[in-house]
Design a protein around this motif. Structure first.
Motif, PDB file in Angstrom:
ATOM      1  N   GLY A 210       0.781  -1.220   0.000  1.00  9.37           N
ATOM      2  CA  GLY A 210       0.000   0.000   0.000  1.00  9.37           C
ATOM      3  C   GLY A 210       0.816   1.275   0.000  1.00  9.37           C
ATOM      4  N   ASN A 211       1.895   1.297   0.797  1.00  9.42           N
ATOM      5  CA  ASN A 211       2.680   2.533   0.863  1.00  9.42           C
ATOM      6  C   ASN A 211       3.368   2.833  -0.459  1.00  9.42           C
ATOM      7  OD1 ASN A 211       4.221   0.166   1.601  1.00  9.42           O
ATOM      8  ND2 ASN A 211       5.919   1.520   2.093  1.00  9.42           N
ATOM      9  N   PHE A 212       3.806   1.788  -1.173  1.00  7.90           N
ATOM     10  CA  PHE A 212       4.449   2.009  -2.464  1.00  7.90           C
ATOM     11  C   PHE A 212       3.419   2.372  -3.532  1.00  7.90           C
ATOM     12  CE2 PHE A 212       7.543  -0.975  -0.443  1.00  7.90           C
ATOM     13  CZ  PHE A 212       8.509  -0.008  -0.226  1.00  7.90           C
ATOM     14  N   ALA A 213       2.207   1.862  -3.388  1.00  5.33           N
ATOM     15  CA  ALA A 213       1.143   2.258  -4.302  1.00  5.33           C
ATOM     16  C   ALA A 213       0.871   3.757  -4.164  1.00  5.33           C
ATOM     17  CB  ALA A 213      -0.128   1.455  -4.016  1.00  5.33           C
ATOM     18  N   ILE A 214       0.866   4.237  -2.919  1.00  7.07           N
ATOM     19  CA  ILE A 214       0.666   5.670  -2.681  1.00  7.07           C
ATOM     20  C   ILE A 214       1.747   6.475  -3.387  1.00  7.07           C
ATOM     21  CG2 ILE A 214       0.611   7.496  -0.944  1.00  7.07           C
ATOM     22  CD1 ILE A 214      -0.309   5.366   1.063  1.00  7.07           C
ATOM     23  N   GLY A 215       2.999   6.050  -3.181  1.00  5.08           N
ATOM     24  CA  GLY A 215       4.123   6.773  -3.773  1.00  5.08           C
ATOM     25  C   GLY A 215       4.091   6.793  -5.288  1.00  5.08           C
ATOM     26  N   ALA A 216       3.478   5.777  -5.895  1.00  2.00           N
ATOM     27  CA  ALA A 216       3.397   5.697  -7.354  1.00  2.00           C
ATOM     28  C   ALA A 216       2.095   6.291  -7.886  1.00  2.00           C
ATOM     29  CB  ALA A 216       3.506   4.238  -7.790  1.00  2.00           C
ATOM     30  N   LYS A 256      -1.340   7.060  22.554  1.00  2.00           N
ATOM     31  CA  LYS A 256      -2.701   7.569  22.731  1.00  2.00           C
ATOM     32  C   LYS A 256      -3.081   8.508  21.598  1.00  2.00           C
ATOM     33  CE  LYS A 256      -5.730   9.680  26.195  1.00  2.00           C
ATOM     34  NZ  LYS A 256      -5.823  10.216  27.586  1.00  2.00           N
ATOM     35  N   LEU A 257      -2.161   9.356  21.180  1.00  2.00           N
ATOM     36  CA  LEU A 257      -2.436  10.287  20.089  1.00  2.00           C
ATOM     37  C   LEU A 257      -2.652   9.549  18.771  1.00  2.00           C
ATOM     38  CD1 LEU A 257       0.102  13.170  20.833  1.00  2.00           C
ATOM     39  CD2 LEU A 257      -2.370  13.156  21.242  1.00  2.00           C
ATOM     40  N   LEU A 258      -1.852   8.511  18.521  1.00  2.00           N
ATOM     41  CA  LEU A 258      -1.973   7.767  17.271  1.00  2.00           C
ATOM     42  C   LEU A 258      -3.287   7.001  17.173  1.00  2.00           C
ATOM     43  CD1 LEU A 258       1.665   6.425  16.814  1.00  2.00           C
ATOM     44  CD2 LEU A 258       0.481   8.091  15.364  1.00  2.00           C
ATOM     45  N   ASN A 259      -3.943   6.783  18.300  1.00  2.00           N
ATOM     46  CA  ASN A 259      -5.243   6.117  18.316  1.00  2.00           C
ATOM     47  C   ASN A 259      -6.378   7.102  18.607  1.00  2.00           C
ATOM     48  OD1 ASN A 259      -5.050   2.607  19.352  1.00  2.00           O
ATOM     49  ND2 ASN A 259      -4.081   3.686  17.673  1.00  2.00           N
ATOM     50  N   SER A 260      -6.138   8.357  18.379  1.00  2.00           N
ATOM     51  CA  SER A 260      -7.132   9.383  18.697  1.00  2.00           C
ATOM     52  C   SER A 260      -8.122   9.592  17.560  1.00  2.00           C
ATOM     53  CB  SER A 260      -6.437  10.712  19.002  1.00  2.00           C
ATOM     54  OG  SER A 260      -5.809  11.220  17.832  1.00  2.00           O
ATOM     55  N   ALA A 261      -9.243  10.214  17.898  1.00  2.00           N
ATOM     56  CA  ALA A 261     -10.260  10.540  16.896  1.00  2.00           C
ATOM     57  C   ALA A 261      -9.700  11.496  15.845  1.00  2.00           C
ATOM     58  CB  ALA A 261     -11.475  11.165  17.586  1.00  2.00           C
ATOM     59  N   GLU A 262      -8.794  12.367  16.277  1.00  2.00           N
ATOM     60  CA  GLU A 262      -8.200  13.323  15.343  1.00  2.00           C
ATOM     61  C   GLU A 262      -7.359  12.621  14.276  1.00  2.00           C
ATOM     62  OE1 GLU A 262      -8.832  15.494  19.244  1.00  2.00           O
ATOM     63  OE2 GLU A 262      -8.119  13.518  18.605  1.00  2.00           O
ATOM     64  N   VAL A 263      -6.587  11.630  14.686  1.00  2.00           N
ATOM     65  CA  VAL A 263      -5.762  10.898  13.724  1.00  2.00           C
ATOM     66  C   VAL A 263      -6.633  10.040  12.809  1.00  2.00           C
ATOM     67  CG1 VAL A 263      -4.057   9.040  13.499  1.00  2.00           C
ATOM     68  CG2 VAL A 263      -3.635  10.944  15.051  1.00  2.00           C
ATOM     69  N   LYS A 264      -7.679   9.464  13.354  1.00  2.00           N
ATOM     70  CA  LYS A 264      -8.611   8.688  12.529  1.00  2.00           C
ATOM     71  C   LYS A 264      -9.193   9.548  11.415  1.00  2.00           C
ATOM     72  CE  LYS A 264     -12.693   5.669  12.854  1.00  2.00           C
ATOM     73  NZ  LYS A 264     -13.567   6.363  11.889  1.00  2.00           N
ATOM     74  N   LYS A 265      -9.623  10.736  11.772  1.00  2.00           N
ATOM     75  CA  LYS A 265     -10.191  11.646  10.776  1.00  2.00           C
ATOM     76  C   LYS A 265      -9.133  12.075   9.773  1.00  2.00           C
ATOM     77  CE  LYS A 265     -12.989  15.834  10.272  1.00  2.00           C
ATOM     78  NZ  LYS A 265     -12.217  16.354   9.109  1.00  2.00           N
ATOM     79  N   PHE A 266      -7.917  12.331  10.254  1.00  2.00           N
ATOM     80  CA  PHE A 266      -6.836  12.746   9.357  1.00  2.00           C
ATOM     81  C   PHE A 266      -6.558  11.663   8.317  1.00  2.00           C
ATOM     82  CE2 PHE A 266      -2.322  12.713   8.209  1.00  2.00           C
ATOM     83  CZ  PHE A 266      -2.178  13.991   7.679  1.00  2.00           C
ATOM     84  N   ILE A 267      -6.465  10.406   8.759  1.00  2.00           N
ATOM     85  CA  ILE A 267      -6.198   9.297   7.839  1.00  2.00           C
ATOM     86  C   ILE A 267      -7.329   9.154   6.827  1.00  2.00           C
ATOM     87  CG2 ILE A 267      -5.967   6.790   7.651  1.00  2.00           C
ATOM     88  CD1 ILE A 267      -4.525   6.838  10.364  1.00  2.00           C
ATOM     89  N   GLU A 268      -8.559   9.205   7.298  1.00  2.00           N
ATOM     90  CA  GLU A 268      -9.702   9.017   6.407  1.00  2.00           C
ATOM     91  C   GLU A 268      -9.826  10.160   5.404  1.00  2.00           C
ATOM     92  OE1 GLU A 268     -12.572   6.374   9.360  1.00  2.00           O
ATOM     93  OE2 GLU A 268     -12.804   8.561   9.290  1.00  2.00           O
ATOM     94  N   ASP A 269      -9.486  11.374   5.819  1.00  2.00           N
ATOM     95  CA  ASP A 269      -9.551  12.526   4.910  1.00  2.00           C
ATOM     96  C   ASP A 269      -8.377  12.526   3.931  1.00  2.00           C
ATOM     97  OD1 ASP A 269     -11.832  13.362   6.166  1.00  2.00           O
ATOM     98  OD2 ASP A 269     -10.861  14.943   7.349  1.00  2.00           O
ATOM     99  N   LYS A 270      -7.206  12.160   4.414  1.00  2.00           N
ATOM    100  CA  LYS A 270      -5.987  12.204   3.602  1.00  2.00           C
ATOM    101  C   LYS A 270      -5.948  11.078   2.578  1.00  2.00           C
ATOM    102  CE  LYS A 270      -1.673  13.610   2.776  1.00  2.00           C
ATOM    103  NZ  LYS A 270      -1.351  14.956   2.248  1.00  2.00           N
ATOM    104  N   TYR A 271      -6.449   9.908   2.969  1.00  2.00           N
ATOM    105  CA  TYR A 271      -6.342   8.729   2.102  1.00  2.00           C
ATOM    106  C   TYR A 271      -7.735   8.197   1.750  1.00  2.00           C
ATOM    107  CZ  TYR A 271      -1.575   9.172   3.743  1.00  2.00           C
ATOM    108  OH  TYR A 271      -0.328   9.663   4.046  1.00  2.00           O
ATOM    109  N   LYS A 272      -8.498   9.023   1.078  1.00  2.00           N
ATOM    110  CA  LYS A 272      -9.860   8.660   0.691  1.00  2.00           C
ATOM    111  C   LYS A 272      -9.885   7.558  -0.360  1.00  2.00           C
ATOM    112  CE  LYS A 272     -11.777  13.253   1.676  1.00  2.00           C
ATOM    113  NZ  LYS A 272     -12.436  14.445   1.109  1.00  2.00           N
ATOM    114  N   ASP A 273      -8.725   7.305  -0.982  1.00  2.00           N
ATOM    115  CA  ASP A 273      -8.654   6.284  -2.025  1.00  2.00           C
ATOM    116  C   ASP A 273      -8.562   4.871  -1.465  1.00  2.00           C
ATOM    117  OD1 ASP A 273      -6.128   6.309  -0.972  1.00  2.00           O
ATOM    118  OD2 ASP A 273      -5.104   6.845  -2.830  1.00  2.00           O
ATOM    119  N   GLY A 274      -8.545   4.738  -0.138  1.00  2.00           N
ATOM    120  CA  GLY A 274      -8.504   3.416   0.471  1.00  2.00           C
ATOM    121  C   GLY A 274      -7.124   2.830   0.615  1.00  2.00           C
ATOM    122  N   SER A 275      -6.084   3.618   0.349  1.00  2.00           N
ATOM    123  CA  SER A 275      -4.720   3.106   0.443  1.00  2.00           C
ATOM    124  C   SER A 275      -4.247   2.960   1.878  1.00  2.00           C
ATOM    125  CB  SER A 275      -3.753   4.016  -0.326  1.00  2.00           C
ATOM    126  OG  SER A 275      -3.807   5.340   0.175  1.00  2.00           O
TER     127      SER A 275
END
Length: 285
Positions: A210-216, A256-275
């Protein structure tokens, strides 16, 4: 746009990613705080650039100051090095891998790295610039897979689940090339995981992390011919430390921060393509 074949991947505990190339060298003033015995110093963490480094930079800039945590993020492009740096005390923690990869690394190198908390999953996918569906693969077609043991087995399992090859009974995600019972005439080539995306045009299809797919600039949700399902996927990437550092207050704050609601939203907003998909919760030792 290609049709995504949604795949339920019955995977047993297996491994992480493997990158290629070389690591970013850390300046001499970034010795891990644990070496200095200063728990108020920045937590030095090794990470792959995408998505791990991106997420950590967000935490560093937006969330960490609120809890009095200082972070120093060191990016590596070679997955062989972060665990060594963590074991040697050059960094305090790392964020780039999943359990099967870590288990294999610890066993082979005599290291003592342990997971702290799960954060995300990057689904493995099959991609191509030459075909539009996996049934287009015929005898003589070439498919590249990552060559590190954990990801190779995971890749072979994905191909088998989609009918490209047949594996010997019971091998699952621990499969090796010697476990391919019937390749149906498809030629499977091994590459370093970091090379699967750059060399996609050289083969008929490639299994790419997945991470290499993002980079490409590949989008799993629309470009993958077959994609691992996130539900029940055991390949969560986690925050990890050298055994004995799990209760470092800085590590606990970051977990604790990495499992926070803020990080969840950041990931979902940043990677909407499912990567990249949030996969929070305790990590199994």
């Amino acid at each position: 746009m290609r049709n995504t074949v949604k795949t339920i991947v019955a995977i047993s505990a297996a491994s992480a990613v493997a990158l290629g190339a070389s690591a970013c060298s850390a300046p001499s003033d970034t010795t891990a705080a644990s070496d200095k015995g200063d728990k108020n110093a920045p937590l030095v963490i090794a990470a792959s650039p995408t998505p791990h480094g991106v997420i950590l930079d967000y935490v560093k800039d937006k969330l960490a100051p609120q809890v009095g945590l200082k972070l120093s993020v060191k990016q590596f492009t070679d997955y062989r090095l972060p665990n060594k740096a963590t074991e040697d005390g050059e960094v305090d923690a790392n964020f780039f891998q999943h359990k099967p990869f870590l288990d294999s690394y610890n066993k082979e190198n005599g290291t003592h790295i342990v997971p702290v908390v799960n954060v995300l999953i990057e689904p493995l996918g099959v991609y191509s610039k030459k075909i539009h569906k996996l049934s287009d693969l015929k005898a003589g077609s070439t498919v590249s897979v990552p060559n590190d043991p954990s990801n190779e087995g995971r890749a072979l399992k994905l191909l088998a689940d989609n009918g490209v090859i047949t594996l010997k009974p019971g091998v699952g995600a621990a499969a090796k090339l010697t476990d391919v019972k019937d390749d149906k005439g498809v030629k499977i080539t091994e590459l370093e995981a970091a090379q699967t995306a750059p060399r996609l045009a050289d083969v008929d299809a490639a299994v790419i992390n997945g991470n290499f797919a993002i980079g490409a600039h590949l989008k799993p949700s629309s470009d993958a011919l077959a994609l691992e399902q996130s539900k029940g996927n055991p390949y969560a990437n986690f925050l990890a430390v050298k055994k004995g550092s799990e209760n470092d207050p800085r590590v606990q704050k970051l977990a604790k921060l990495l499992n926070s609601a803020e990080v969840k939203k950041f990931i979902e907003d940043k990677y909407k393509d499912g990567s990249v998909i949030p996969a929070f919760g305790p990590a199994k030792s």
